[in-house]
Design a protein around this motif. Structure first.
Motif: not given
Length: 437
Positions: A22, A25-27, A29, A32-35
């Motif tokens: 995650d 994924k966050e870095s 995306n 800027h979706k937060r995981y």
């Protein structure tokens, strides 16, 4: 009086990821979706400390105490807020921090002096004081990697306290030391207070907070629960801990584990209670030569109790293990919810003898007493010590556990008592004679 430290709305936030992937994924995306979710180690902390003041920081494990000290010393950067520190800072946050393990104790003294900005001549002037205070013998000339945790603590405190800081910050690194070393540290810190040094330290010992600090900050879940005069804040903390322990003891006494622990056939079997030692850890001090492994408060039917009738006869049982050869006085103090000692005794008081044991010896010490106490909540402090000088005046503590157990005394029937302790009185009523002329 000018301020040594000021914190304004200090927060420290950590991103928590449920899975390692995650973070990636966050870095990456593009939207800027937060995981992750935020964890506030500290939230909006604001207070100031005057120069020359001694401030305690208290709270349960995980409350944010160490994080706060690391931000003050600059080890951590706050996520938000402002901090100002006026003066040189010496800190004991982690054992061995700032020491080179490949260097000797002497070499590390000079290394730390250089880090603090002192010249060789200035360190030379304090060298004898540091060596004498650390009191680690020939190990001062050996590599630090060979030191025990106690030696680390001794040398680290000696180096930092004699570096003439404006501010001394101490985390629980001193908890590894024995009672004599801790007492020496307290004495040294009192001298530093007289010299105008600002002291900020974390401790679980509320008696030290009450006797040593002017003010205290009580942290809970990363926020300030209360701040004020040390004695008042320490009492608030202790009442909360006692309430939790009381509830835990009630739950434990209703469970099968207590029934098994206290079956009639096992009254003479030595017991170890891991849960008891876990609860007691934050209140324990002493050099460890003798350890209390379990404790029971029992009715005369050998049933565990957390409630007692007024003046009920009870058993107070300590399970002791000797970690070294020693001679010990074993005792207890019953305190009210304000920490005032009401009842108690020692084996030395009852028999004028000390309990002698060798390494590995185990004993069950059982007191039988009554509880002629006012209705309310009480807690028990357990003590294993060796009297020094005049008996009862001073002692070397092997093991001392404050708030080891919490219990309640029920209201006296049929008539309520109003004094803290009631002892039956003989009384009589006489009709006076008429005076004769």
């Amino acid at each position: 009086m000018s301020e040594a430290i000021r914190l304004s709305n200090i927060s420290k936030v950590y991103k928590i990821f449920d899975k390692p992937v995650d973070r990636l994924k966050e870095s990456l995306n593009p939207f800027h979706k937060r995981y992750s979710h935020d964890f506030y180690a500290l939230r909006d902390i604001s207070f100031s400390i005057d120069k020359g003041e001694t401030m305690g920081i208290i709270g349960k494990n995980g409350a944010g105490k160490s994080t706060l000290l690391k931000i003050i010393t600059g080890v951590l950067t706050p996520t938000g807020g402002e901090i100002s520190v006026n003066g040189s800072v010496a800190s004991l946050l982690e054992l061995g921090a700032g020491f080179n393990p490949e260097m000797t104790g002497i070499e590390n003294i000079y290394l730390n002096g250089t880090i603090m900005g002192h010249t060789k001549e200035e360190t030379d002037a304090q060298l004898e004081n540091i060596i004498n205070f650390a009191d680690i013998g020939d190990f001062i000339n050996r590599q630090v990697k060979l030191y025990s945790s106690g030696m680390f603590a001794r040398l680290a405190f000696a180096v930092n306290s004699y570096s003439k800081p404006d501010i001394l910050i101490v985390d629980e690194a001193l908890s590894v030391g024995d009672a004599a070393f801790q007492a020496k540290c307290i004495t040294r810190m009192r001298h530093m207070m007289e010299e105008g040094v600002t002291i900020l330290f974390v401790t679980h010992d509320m008696s030290v907070v009450k006797n040593f600090c002017q003010r205290c900050v009580y942290l809970e879940n990363g926020a300030i629960k209360t701040i004020g005069q040390a004695e008042e804040v320490a009492d608030i903390y202790l009442r909360g801990v006692r309430d939790e322990m009381n509830e835990a003891n009630k739950n434990a006494s209703a469970g099968l584990s207590w029934s098994a622990l206290n079956s009639a056939k096992s009254r003479d079997v030595f017991k170890r209670d891991a849960e008891f030692e876990k609860r007691a850890a934050q209140f324990r001090e002493g050099n460890g030569a003798v350890r209390i492994r379990a404790f029971e408060m029992l009715s005369m039917k050998d049933e565990p109790i957390t409630e007692a009738k007024f003046n009920e006869q009870v058993k107070i049982c300590l399970y002791l293990e000797f970690m070294d050869e020693a001679e010990a006085a074993v005792g207890y103090h019953i305190r009210d919810d304000r920490g005032v000692e009401i009842l108690g005794t020692f084996t030395f008081i009852e028999s004028n003898k000390l309990l002698k044991g060798k390494k590995g010896d185990k004993f069950i010490v059982e007191f039988v007493t009554r509880l002629p106490l006012l209705q309310g909540d009480y807690n028990i402090t357990l003590v294993v010590s060796h009297p020094l000088d005049e008996p009862g005046e001073t002692a070397l503590f092997y093991d001392m556990i404050e708030n080891a157990y919490v219990f309640s005394v029920l209201r006296r029937k049929p008539t309520r008592i109003w004094n803290k302790v009631y002892v039956p009185n003989d009384y009589g009523v006489r009709v006076p004679r008429e005076e004769t002329q």
